[in-house]
Each structure stands twice: as structure tokens, then as C-alpha cells.
Design a protein around this motif. Sequence first.
Motif, PDB file in Angstrom:
ATOM      1  N   ASP A  62       0.832  -1.212   0.000  1.00 14.69           N
ATOM      2  CA  ASP A  62       0.000   0.000   0.000  1.00 14.69           C
ATOM      3  C   ASP A  62       0.865   1.258   0.000  1.00 14.69           C
ATOM      4  O   ASP A  62       0.610   2.215  -0.757  1.00 14.69           O
ATOM      5  CB  ASP A  62      -0.908   0.030   1.230  1.00 14.69           C
ATOM      6  N   ARG A  63       1.866   1.291   0.880  1.00 14.45           N
ATOM      7  CA  ARG A  63       2.729   2.474   0.987  1.00 14.45           C
ATOM      8  C   ARG A  63       3.454   2.748  -0.332  1.00 14.45           C
ATOM      9  O   ARG A  63       3.588   3.898  -0.759  1.00 14.45           O
ATOM     10  CB  ARG A  63       3.745   2.284   2.106  1.00 14.45           C
ATOM     11  N   ASN A 123       0.840   4.049  -2.924  1.00 16.33           N
ATOM     12  CA  ASN A 123       0.424   5.417  -2.586  1.00 16.33           C
ATOM     13  C   ASN A 123       1.516   6.430  -2.912  1.00 16.33           C
ATOM     14  O   ASN A 123       1.226   7.547  -3.367  1.00 16.33           O
ATOM     15  CB  ASN A 123       0.064   5.497  -1.100  1.00 16.33           C
ATOM     16  N   ARG A 160       1.828   7.998  -6.415  1.00 14.82           N
ATOM     17  CA  ARG A 160       0.985   9.122  -6.823  1.00 14.82           C
ATOM     18  C   ARG A 160       1.787  10.416  -6.934  1.00 14.82           C
ATOM     19  O   ARG A 160       1.395  11.341  -7.637  1.00 14.82           O
ATOM     20  CB  ARG A 160      -0.146   9.325  -5.801  1.00 14.82           C
ATOM     21  N   HIS A 161       2.917  10.479  -6.215  1.00 11.56           N
ATOM     22  CA  HIS A 161       3.691  11.721  -6.153  1.00 11.56           C
ATOM     23  C   HIS A 161       5.125  11.572  -6.648  1.00 11.56           C
ATOM     24  O   HIS A 161       5.811  12.567  -6.855  1.00 11.56           O
ATOM     25  CB  HIS A 161       3.717  12.224  -4.704  1.00 11.56           C
TER      26      HIS A 161
END
Length: 458
Positions: free
Chosen positions: A119-120, A123, A126-127
Motif C-alpha cells: 500500500d505504501r 500510494n 501518486r507523487h
Amino acid sequence: NVAVILAGGVGSRAGFSRPKQLVKLGGLPVVAHTIKRFQSHPLIDEICIVSTADHLEEIERLASSLKAHKVKKVLGGGTERRDSSLAAIAAYEHEALSGPLYLIFHDAVRPLVSDEVIDRVINALRHYNAVDVAIPCADTVVSIDQVTNEIISIPDRRSLRLGQTPQAFLHDTISTAYAAALRDPPRAHTDDCGVVLHYLPSEKICVVEGDTYNHKLTYPTDLLILEKFLQSNGGRRKVADTGDRQLTQLRGKSIAIFGGTSGIGEKMAELGERFGAKVSIGSRRNGVDISHAPSVQEFLKEVVATHGKLDAVVNSAAVLTYQPLEALSDEDIVSSVGTNYLGALHVARAAYPYLRESRGHLLFFASSSYTFGRAHYSVYTSSKAAIVNLTQALADEWDGADVKVNCVNPDRTATPMRTRAFGHEPQDQLLDAQTVALDALSVLVGETTGCIFDVERR
């Protein structure tokens, strides 16, 4: 999001007789556990496995036997790690032309990567176009003169991290970095982030937190560590609190609870009804004895006749006798084993036909003592170790029927059974039965199987 499982190693450093990703861990090849982690993760769209040419067919058969439908490509790699990475990059060159495509590279010999770590990583994508995973460095690190073997310096470990995988990249980013690398003489980059760092110095690489369960199989001693981690399902833990949970999903569910008139089982029954479940309680108080198979079968038959279905079965019934083994009578031992272990078998066997029809959930309870046997309650602790093994075996056995089997392993909890065995203890050192019950119910609304969920005090 494409998970690229790098399974091209030959295991020469490890001293194994075959590639370490194919060594058995808990009865399955190491890479099988890795495949299952990514197969079950909802944010992974596709899996690509890169292996040596000698083992491609074996990997393909393994993926098929696991029903890992996300595995779309099994590719041949090369003698070096970068050859495997390059094979995956090339295989997705065309797909990358259609829009952003992310490659999530993971070592096949890190079989216990958690959903949280994945998950980390996703996520962070995204950046960032490049993401690494690392954990803090707990030991002192020394830099030495390789000729004299003398210390040169001792770096400040606060700024040091130990790298893990996955490492994830926008396809264009990792492809550009390797294109530049191929124009140079080969360098000793040990991972893909090292290639991006060297050849795309302006590209920021985000580092997200890994975990110690994400252990890498390198030497035979690592296999022992991974076996133990696997037994407790590598980091799947619940920290007890009373926050909101999606327990409204219990509404209308038919739940049978063995041992539901006392302790954790009683609290599960009360809370389940509060959230709208149709709870049926089986215990000796109402004539149900789980040590007697026909009693279990008749009770579950009545539950289905009443509610028309059975969505979940919970076995919280247990007997704890705090005495040395030599002080126990034959009747004491038979009673304890009959409830704590044979009872679990009776419940599982009787529940399976109903849970197969509903694609339901079977939940057991272990004890914090299962990891290491304790004096004066040897029968209880050994039976709880058996429950953990039973959970994992049935989860594997029933996976094809989509029946989920899990186990909750609470820390010391204030229950009438514990008070009878140990007397009164400081309440601030014990979990509250209702808190454990909430966490146990939250397992029932999840989709995981084969997990031992440790419920711990904050």
C-alpha cells in the motif's frame, strides 16, 4: 500496477541444492508465498514473474496450481539481476505507450511482504516516479579498510536505512535509466533504485517504511526465521482499540458461536446482535458439547433450519487447567484435549458444508502462549499451537471453495476462564474481552484467510 517478481537467482551464496526461490517454506516453494501476496492485493492488476530459463515451466505450473489469475507473463531472465529487470521493462514497452504504467519490482525470496508495505509503495507512486522500501538500521555500521580489516569510520546510523523491496517505478523512468546504463560499462548496482540514482540524478526517489517481517532468504538460517514468521503470518497484527470498524456488514449474517455464553465469545455474541447479525450460541449451558461431534452437527443443523444459512462459525470454547502435567488425571487431559483440539476439528468438519455454500468464514482462537509452551498448563498451550497449525492447513485446503479460515490470538485477556486459572490480576495489564471481540468481528468482515491475527494492547 504490475508486480514484477524477480525469481532468477540460483542460490549459490545460500548453499541450497536448488534455487532458493524454489526451496520449500511451510510446504510450498518460497516464490509461491510471494505470488500469493501480490495475487491477493486489490491494487495489483497484473503479475509478471522473471525466472531462469531452466525453471520457466516449473514456475508456470506453480502459478497455475495456485490459481494465480493475475500472472500474465512468465519471462526468462539472465545471469544478473539487471537482466531480469530489463526483461520485464522490455515486455511492457508496448503497454506503456497507452498511458502511465507502473512496474513494482520485488524479490521472490521476500515471501512475507505485507499488504501495508505494498500500500505504501503504491500510494507513494501518486507523487513520485521512483519508490524504494527501507527499514531503520538498528545495529552499528562500521566502514573498514578491506586490506587491513581495520575500522575507518563509524557512520551515524540515524541517516542509514536497510533497503528492501518492492521498488517501484513509472515505466518511462526505469526504462530511461536502464537505457543510459546500457551505454556504459557494467557497474555494480545491486538494485534498480541504484540505477535510477546514478543515471537520473534529478529524479527524486521516495523511501517508504518497510517492516522486519519482509525478510530476505539468503542463508539457511534465514529459512528458520521465515518459518517462524510464516507461523504467525508475517506481521498481520491488530492493535486493540475501540475505533470505528465496518461492522455494519454483519447485518443479516447468520453467525454461530461456540462458547458464546462467557468471556470473548459472549461479548462477540452481544456485539454481533447489536450490529444486526443473527447470532446462535452453542455451549454446554444450552446442551451443546463440542467434544461430542453429533452435538455439534445437530446444533449447526438447527441454526441453518432457523436462519436458512450459515455465514460464519466462531469457536471460542476452551478449557484451561493450571496444574503440572503429573497432577492431571486422565479425565482432565481427555476433557482439555476434547474441547481445545478435538472440539475444533468437530466444529470445522460439521461447518464446512454450510460455509462452502455461503462462502463463509471459520474463526478460531489461539493464545499468546502458543508460541512457547508454558509450565503448569502444557495441555492448553500445546492445543493452542495445534489450533494455529489447523487454521493454516484448513485455509489452504478450503481455499478453492472460497471458505475463509482465520485465527485470533489475543494477548492476556480478562475473562472468567483466566480468573479461575490465575486469580485476580491488575486489570491495566489485561485486554478487555469486549475489545478483543470487536477485533475478532472485524476479521469476519474481511477477505483474508490463513491468518493469525495478534490482538495486542496499546
